[in-house]
Design an enzyme around this catalytic site. Structure first.
Site, PDB file in Angstrom:
ATOM      1  N   SER A 214      97.398  17.717  18.288  1.00  0.00           N
ATOM      2  CA  SER A 214      98.255  17.160  17.831  1.00  0.00           C
ATOM      3  C   SER A 214      99.361  17.068  17.982  1.00  0.00           C
ATOM      4  O   SER A 214      99.831  17.676  19.068  1.00  0.00           O
ATOM      5  CB  SER A 214      98.603  18.107  16.432  1.00  0.00           C
ATOM      6  OG  SER A 214      99.224  18.749  15.528  1.00  0.00           O
ATOM      7  N   GLY A 215     100.002  15.862  17.230  1.00  0.00           N
ATOM      8  CA  GLY A 215     100.787  14.946  18.067  1.00  0.00           C
ATOM      9  C   GLY A 215     100.696  14.340  18.742  1.00  0.00           C
ATOM     10  O   GLY A 215     102.167  13.730  19.656  1.00  0.00           O
TER      11      GLY A 215
ATOM     12  N   THR B  47      97.242   9.678  14.540  1.00  0.00           N
ATOM     13  CA  THR B  47      97.763   8.871  13.783  1.00  0.00           C
ATOM     14  C   THR B  47      98.281   7.182  13.956  1.00  0.00           C
ATOM     15  O   THR B  47      97.867   7.048  12.819  1.00  0.00           O
ATOM     16  CB  THR B  47      98.253   9.983  12.597  1.00  0.00           C
ATOM     17  OG1 THR B  47      97.412  11.470  12.521  1.00  0.00           O
ATOM     18  CG2 THR B  47      98.312   9.311  11.518  1.00  0.00           C
TER      19      THR B  47
ATOM     20  N   ASN C 276     103.703  18.855  15.914  1.00  0.00           N
ATOM     21  CA  ASN C 276     104.560  17.526  15.386  1.00  0.00           C
ATOM     22  C   ASN C 276     104.735  17.297  13.876  1.00  0.00           C
ATOM     23  O   ASN C 276     104.238  18.317  12.599  1.00  0.00           O
ATOM     24  CB  ASN C 276     102.769  16.777  14.823  1.00  0.00           C
ATOM     25  CG  ASN C 276     102.855  14.981  14.980  1.00  0.00           C
ATOM     26  OD1 ASN C 276     103.910  14.838  14.244  1.00  0.00           O
ATOM     27  ND2 ASN C 276     101.797  14.616  14.778  1.00  0.00           N
TER      28      ASN C 276
ATOM     29  N   SER D 184     102.156  16.120  11.129  1.00  0.00           N
ATOM     30  CA  SER D 184     100.788  16.300  11.891  1.00  0.00           C
ATOM     31  C   SER D 184      99.834  16.211  10.445  1.00  0.00           C
ATOM     32  O   SER D 184     100.355  16.785   9.537  1.00  0.00           O
ATOM     33  CB  SER D 184     101.258  17.509  12.342  1.00  0.00           C
ATOM     34  OG  SER D 184      99.273  17.865  12.533  1.00  0.00           O
ATOM     35  N   SER D 185      98.650  15.896  11.053  1.00  0.00           N
ATOM     36  CA  SER D 185      98.271  15.309   9.585  1.00  0.00           C
ATOM     37  C   SER D 185      97.015  16.432   9.384  1.00  0.00           C
ATOM     38  O   SER D 185      96.442  17.465  10.952  1.00  0.00           O
ATOM     39  CB  SER D 185      96.557  14.143  10.631  1.00  0.00           C
ATOM     40  OG  SER D 185      97.298  13.142  10.444  1.00  0.00           O
TER      41      SER D 185
ATOM     42  N   GLY E  89      92.563  17.192  16.997  1.00  0.00           N
ATOM     43  CA  GLY E  89      92.331  17.437  18.337  1.00  0.00           C
ATOM     44  C   GLY E  89      91.738  18.851  18.734  1.00  0.00           C
ATOM     45  O   GLY E  89      92.422  18.994  17.913  1.00  0.00           O
TER      46      GLY E  89
ATOM     47  N   GLU F  91      92.527  22.849  19.447  1.00  0.00           N
ATOM     48  CA  GLU F  91      92.941  22.667  19.486  1.00  0.00           C
ATOM     49  C   GLU F  91      93.272  24.632  20.169  1.00  0.00           C
ATOM     50  O   GLU F  91      92.364  25.124  19.656  1.00  0.00           O
ATOM     51  CB  GLU F  91      93.644  23.196  17.831  1.00  0.00           C
ATOM     52  CG  GLU F  91      94.317  22.487  17.212  1.00  0.00           C
ATOM     53  CD  GLU F  91      95.361  22.727  16.209  1.00  0.00           C
ATOM     54  OE1 GLU F  91      95.530  21.524  14.731  1.00  0.00           O
ATOM     55  OE2 GLU F  91      93.822  23.576  15.251  1.00  0.00           O
TER      56      GLU F  91
HETATM   57  N1  ADP Z   1     102.672   4.678  19.774  1.00  0.00           N
HETATM   58  C1  ADP Z   1     103.622   4.944  19.636  1.00  0.00           C
HETATM   59  N2  ADP Z   1     104.991   4.882  19.688  1.00  0.00           N
HETATM   60  C2  ADP Z   1     105.578   5.420  19.060  1.00  0.00           C
HETATM   61  N3  ADP Z   1     105.396   6.928  18.703  1.00  0.00           N
HETATM   62  C3  ADP Z   1     104.568   6.984  18.824  1.00  0.00           C
HETATM   63  C4  ADP Z   1     103.414   6.275  19.048  1.00  0.00           C
HETATM   64  N4  ADP Z   1     102.063   7.883  18.675  1.00  0.00           N
HETATM   65  C5  ADP Z   1     102.869   8.468  17.901  1.00  0.00           C
HETATM   66  N5  ADP Z   1     104.461   8.715  18.052  1.00  0.00           N
HETATM   67  C6  ADP Z   1     105.077   9.615  17.598  1.00  0.00           C
HETATM   68  O1  ADP Z   1     104.171  10.694  17.561  1.00  0.00           O
HETATM   69  C7  ADP Z   1     104.465  11.048  16.810  1.00  0.00           C
HETATM   70  C8  ADP Z   1     102.992  11.830  15.979  1.00  0.00           C
HETATM   71  O2  ADP Z   1     102.465  11.039  15.995  1.00  0.00           O
HETATM   72  P1  ADP Z   1     100.646  11.154  14.854  1.00  0.00           P
HETATM   73  O3  ADP Z   1      99.733  10.311  15.317  1.00  0.00           O
HETATM   74  O4  ADP Z   1     101.258  12.055  14.586  1.00  0.00           O
HETATM   75  O5  ADP Z   1     100.169  12.228  15.963  1.00  0.00           O
HETATM   76  P2  ADP Z   1      98.558  13.027  15.605  1.00  0.00           P
HETATM   77  O6  ADP Z   1      98.116  12.567  14.681  1.00  0.00           O
HETATM   78  O7  ADP Z   1      97.580  12.485  17.188  1.00  0.00           O
HETATM   79  O8  ADP Z   1      98.579  14.509  15.252  1.00  0.00           O
HETATM   80  C9  ADP Z   1     104.507   9.740  15.382  1.00  0.00           C
HETATM   81  O9  ADP Z   1     105.106  10.799  14.453  1.00  0.00           O
HETATM   82  C10 ADP Z   1     105.540   9.453  15.925  1.00  0.00           C
HETATM   83  O10 ADP Z   1     106.800   9.838  15.827  1.00  0.00           O
HETATM   84 MG    MG Z   2      97.741  12.596  13.058  1.00  0.00          MG
END
Ligand code: ADP
Ligand code: MG
Length: 1079
Positions: A107-108, A112, A157, A160-161, A387, A389
């Site tokens: 997560s984070g 996404t 996050n 977070s999804s 992911g 956890e």
């Molecule tokens: N490629 C990237 N460039 C800049 N910031 C990113 C990038 N990937 C993730 N982030 C930052 O990290 C945060 C969490 O990403 P996210 O994709 O929501 O994580 P996950 O879906 O894996 O939980 C996002 O809100 C963004 O602020």
């Molecule tokens: Mg996500």
């Protein structure tokens, strides 16, 4: 020339972990860190992309970057998620292979974000057009909607999804997107009713309260204050960097684009509001007679409002929170709910309401974005799933999530190895099996139909009798005890008996990514996912279109006694389907790693990354990749890259690329076991070999650079020198040219002057001649021209207009004259000579003619008149004419005589007998006979006398007797004198010396004076032998009286004398005659 770049150029650390040498966890981490510190967040393991979350925006997602990676080979540029997206899209489009992009990580870690990057890249490079763009827009805009309802702030996050998402994007044969299908997996619905410390409920609740207008809130019976709602945790209600109000607008906009109707959006928000209201329901116990407590709704206001919102009858819902109907053996039994059960029911309802709403949203979005065309689609699936956890306290959700990840790992291993294997077979390389950890055993432990943990949980849930989490754990302990990945305190072999890290109510599974301790508490409940039937029926009765759809099992007509499938079962099934789906596609992996726990940029927490590297199995990934051959490359790019290492291949190799590579390898004396020749690629076993090649290449490149520099410098100096030389020649040439030009110009000038003089002289001479010649010619020409002109004019004059004037003039004149004469002819006056009239002159120019014609006409008329006269008449007229000649304008008596006819014989001598004797005495013809008065000379008295005139003489006779008194021969007469006045006096003067002169002159008076004198004169003038008789006309003349000369003077008589003429002798010399004044 196209610049060939490679992944190997400008590498920070190694871009592909397969090339890591030596390969160890430390070196792996070191490489990641080094790259991360240089903003290189992407690293490859073969075709897998490792992505580190930078926690800040990097300038690597610009449209320029999209263009850079577009249509480039995977290893051509430095690692990037776009390279993977491009590879996937192109092989989908060009090779017709369905693709899936599997994004994993905790997560984070950025899953996404990664999925969104992939989608946006594909959207940017695929086809364009109005329809296509609409599809793209809908696909992209489905994200904000799902994120609002399915994402929440967690400690890991901020966004977070809380659900798993798999989206199939469908393309047509050209690679244009047609639509998509979204599948969602297990929303973490427990969050609706309770959030861990420092976390929030789903975004939509906060977005609605902050972003909705007052009006809308009022409609939804909500208040803006978060603290009013039990379900909203307060400790992190607002998140920095998250603008809920703005996001609400974005979400509404996105819903509109995706195709939600206004009333649908309203219904959705009503449900969200209802969940919030539901959380505010409180219950109080009410004692029943049987000693049991029965729950009652404490404050009914929220309940009332909620029922109003959803159109539910309040009493029905109220009852559902107090009683529960259990059906056993076809019998309905109603039992009361205590307060705790009521709360449980409330939360269950809230969770179900929300999760079903979420599923409905996904279905509704799918309806909008589903591809319309029925033709075969190519599909690109993007999997963004929660992911692996590991929390302090792991429950059913984590178990499920980790199971899912376990399955993904399984498919990863399977597909990666299979692909690897297939490539070796394809390339004809011998494949030696390698050892790697296969997590199939763990999957089996969880999902096995007979003795898998999930199966046992289901079994326990369905089993009659008391079922608790403990009984479930007991069951696990008995059945899974032998499993090497299962650990429990009460394990049969009790090797964990003394393991204090393993509490009694827990079990531990050794996942592929590490050991996870699960607390069994809540497993049964969560798996059952029970919602009391009374509640679902109450919901079904709602007068609200959406709610009714969400609770179909509440329909009494469709009462189903069978239990609904458990959560675990459902999940296992959907994961099974997903895996089946993924296996049919070509996998592309993005493995996200979270560099720190603080959501901060630039921090690389070694231990955290190490942990993730472990559980993501990245090392294994590298090992598997390297098991056979670490590196492979098609012959052409390989030869292109290393051809400078061998003289035979440098600079150009003519022949097949493979032979070139073989020559190259032999020349470099690479040991045979270090590489193998495939059909289209060379396989290098050890990264060392590749680095050896790279090192050599680098050296060679340096040498080449030196060589190029050397040649370039030489070339530069030479070209400079050549330039100077050339310039010098040019300058000299120009100068010489200039000097020669000057000289030449001088000579030319002189020559020109001389020439010009000569030519001028010649020319002038010639000119003179020519001029003379020309003049002669001109003269000749002129003369000839004149001559011809004259001739021609002469010949043509009659035709010329110039003469027309004259002709017309003449003609006109003729016509005028003609007309004039004819007019005159018909207009002539009478023939009488005395007619004075004459026609008027018609034209002034005829004046002379007119006058002349008048004169001529008059003469002619007179002539005509005269010609009719007889001889006698003629004679009379002749006499008259003579009288006129004599007297006209001389004597006043004349005019009165004109009208008197000259009778001649007034006395009728022949007839009158009285004068017979007298006439016989005269032997000649008597021309005139009249009575005249003879003036007495003495006194002036008159006495009548007969006056006879013959041709020869004048005879005076006595009137009475007729006796001749005097006969005067005419030749004796010298002249006759008369006065100018109207008297009849005349004197006959005799010639002196004649025979008659002795008597003296005769003074006579007659009434026919004019006739007498005229006849006298006529006779004298007819006689040829005599001279003409003079006729004197004057008022004073002398008369010879015998000897005396007497003057006869005529005077104007006074009126007293009357009208008669009186004559008086004044004296000797004067005889005065007074004549009365003529009237
Ligand atoms: N490629 C990237 N460039 C800049 N910031 C990113 C990038 N990937 C993730 N982030 C930052 O990290 C945060 C969490 O990403 P996210 O994709 O929501 O994580 P996950 O879906 O894996 O939980 C996002 O809100 C963004 O602020
Ligand atoms: Mg996500």
């Amino acid at each position: 020339m196209e610049v060939k770049t490679s992944l190997l150029d400008n590498m920070i650390g190694v871009g592909d972990m397969v090339l890591l040498e030596p390969l160890s966890e430390d070196s792996f981490l070191e490489n990641l860190k080094k790259r991360f510190d240089h903003n290189e967040i992407y690293t490859y393991i073969g075709s897998v992309v490792i992505s580190l979350n930078p926690y800040r925006s990097l300038p690597i997602y610009t449209p320029d970057k999209v263009e850079e990676y577009r249509n480039r080979n995977f290893y051509e540029l430095s690692p990037h998620i776009y390279a993977l997206a491009d590879e996937a899209y192109r092989s989908l489009r060009d090779q017709d292979k369905d693709q899936c992009i599997l994004i994993t990580g905790e997560s984070g870690a950025g899953k996404t974000e990664a999925s969104k990057l992939v989608m946006s890249y594909v959207a940017a490079v695929c086809g364009k057009g109005q329809e296509v763009n609409k599809v793209k827009e809908q696909l992209l805009q489905s994200n904000p909607v799902l994120e609002a309802f399915g994402n929440a702030k967690t400690v890991r996050n901020d966004n977070s999804s809380r659900f798993g998402k798999y989206m199939d994007i469908e393309f047509d044969f050209k690679g244009d997107p047609l639509g998509g299908v979204i599948s969602n997996y297990l929303l973490e619905k427990s969050r609706v009713v309770k959030q861990p410390r420092g976390e929030r409920n789903f975004h939509i609740f906060y977005q609605l309260l902050s972003g909705a207008s007052d009006d809308m809130l009022k409609k939804l019976k909500l208040e803006r204050d978060f603290s009013k709602y039990n379900y909203l945790s307060l400790d992190s209600a607002t998140v920095s960097g998250l603008d809920d109000a703005a996001n609400f607008r974005t979400v509404r906009n996105a819903m509109q684009i995706v195709g939600f109707m206004e009333d649908e959006m309203q219904s959705v928000l009503e449900l969200v509001a209802a969940v919030l209201k539901l959380g505010n329901l409180d219950f109080k116990p009410e004692s029943r007679c049987n000693g049991m407590d029965e729950s009652r709704v404490k404050d009914k206001n929220d309940l009332k409002e909620m029922c109003e919102l959803l159109g539910i009858e309040q009493s029905v819902l109220e009852r559902a929170f107090s009683y529960r109907t259990v059906e056993a053996k076809m019998e309905k039994v109603s039992t009361t709910l205590n307060v705790a059960q009521a709360y449980y029911a409330r939360d269950a309802l809230a969770k179900n309401l929300y999760s079903r709403l979420f599923s409905w949203l996904v279905t509704r979005i799918n309806e909008s974005i589903r591809a319309q065309a029925k033709t075969r689609h190519k599909v690109m699936g993007v999997l963004d799933i929660y992911g692996f956890e590991i929390f302090e306290d792991n429950s059913f959700e984590q178990f499920i999530i980790n199971y899912c990840n376990e399955k993904l790992q399984q498919i990863f291993i399977e597909l990666t190895l299979r692909e690897e294997q297939e490539e070796y077979v394809r390339e004809g390389i011998e494949w030696t099996n390698i050892e790697y950890f296969n997590n199939a055993v763990i999957c089996d432990l969880i999902e096995n139909n007979q003795n898998g943990i999930l199966a046992m949980l289901d079994e326990e849930c369905l089993r009659p009798g008391t079922v608790t989490d403990e009984t479930f754990l007991d069951k696990l302990n008995t059945i899974c005890a032998e499993h090497q990945h299962f650990e429990s305190r009460l394990n049969k072999n009790s090797k964990f008996l003394n393991d204090h890290s393993l509490p009694h109510n827990c079990f531990r599974i050794q996942h592929y990514a590490g050991k996870v301790l699960y607390r069994v508490e809540g497993f049964v409940d969560k798996n059952n996912d029970l919602l009391y039937r009374d509640l679902s029926q109450a919901m079904y009765k709602a007068n609200h279109s959406l709610i009714k759809q969400l609770f179909p099992e509440g329909n009494p007509a469709k009462v189903n006694l069978k239990r609904p499938p458990t959560a675990g079962f459902q999940f296992r099934a959907s994961v099974g389907t997903l895996m089946g789906n993924l296996q049919t596609k070509n996998p592309n992996y993005i493995r996200c790693i979270k560099p720190n726990d603080k959501k901060a940029a630039h921090i690389f927490t070694d231990s955290l990354v190490r942990h993730q590297v472990r559980y993501l199995g990245l090392m294994e990934n590298v090992r598997v990749r390297r098991a056979g051959y670490a590196f492979r490359q098609a012959y052409e790019p390989c030869l292109e890259r290393y051809k400078m290492l061998c003289k035979n291949t440098w600079p150009h190799w003519k022949g097949p690329a493979r032979q070139g590579v073989e020559v190259l390898m032999t020349d470099l004396q690479v040991p045979a076991e270090e590489f193998a020749y495939g059909r289209s690629k060379i396989f290098i076993r050890n990264p060392r070999t590749l680095f050896f090649l790279e090192e050599k290449r680098k050296q060679c490149l340096e040498d080449l650079a030196t060589l190029i520099q050397k040649i370039y410098r030489g070339w530069k100096c030479r070209s400079h020198f050549l330039l100077l030389k050339k310039s010098e020649i040019v300058v000299a040439a120009w100068y010489r040219r200039y000097a020669q030009q000057k000289k030449y110009q001088k000579i030319k000038h002189s020559t020109t002057v001389v020439q010009s003089y000569t030519r001028g002289w010649q020319a002038r001479k010639l000119l003179r001649e020519l001029k003379y010649q020309k003049k002669c010619e001109e003269a000749v020409t002129t003369i000839a021209a004149f001559w011809h002109g004259t001739q021609v004019r002469r010949e043509y004059r009659k035709f010329f207009r110039a003469n027309a004037g004259r002709k017309i003039y003449n003609f006109t004149i003729q016509r005028i004259m003609q007309k004039y004469f004819l007019g005159l002819k018909s207009n002539l006056p009478s023939m009488s000579p005395i007619d004075k009239s004459w026609p008027a002159r018609p034209y002034s120019f005829l004046e002379g003619v007119h006058a002349e014609l008048r004169r001529i006409f008059h003469l002619w008329r007179c002539k005509k008149y005269r010609s009719q006269f007889t001889e006698e008449k003629k004679a009379v007229y002749e006499e008259k004419l003579e009288a006129s000649e004599l007297f006209k304008d001389k004597k006043a008596l004349y005019p009165s005589s004109v009208s008197q006819t000259f009778k001649g014989d007034y006395l009728e001598m022949v007839k009158n007998p009285k004068y017979q004797k007298l006439s016989s005495a005269i032997d000649e013809k008597i021309l005139l006979a009249d009575v005249v008065n003879k003036i007495n000379r003495a006194n002036g008295k008159s006495s009548p006398r007969l006056f006879l005139l013959t041709k020869k003489s004048v005879i005076l006779a006595d009137q009475k007797t007729g006796q001749v008194k005097t006969s005067l021969p005419l030749p004796d007469l010298s002249s006759v004198s008369t006065s100018t006045q109207s008297d009849g006096f005349f004197a006959l003067k005799l010639k002196e010396g004649s025979s008659s002169a002795v008597k003296g002159d005769f003074l006579l008076s007659s009434d026919h004076l004019i006739e007498i004198v005229t006849k006298l004169h006529r006779i004298s003038s007819l006689a040829a032998d005599r001279e003409k008789l003079n006729v004197d006309i004057s008022d004073e003349f002398l008369v010879q009286f015998k000897q005396d000369k007497v003057c006869v003077k005529f005077i104007q008589g006074s009126p007293k004398n009357g009208n008669s003429v009186s004559c008086k002798r004044k004296n000797n010399r004067l005889l005065e005659v007074s004549v009365p004044t003529s009237p």
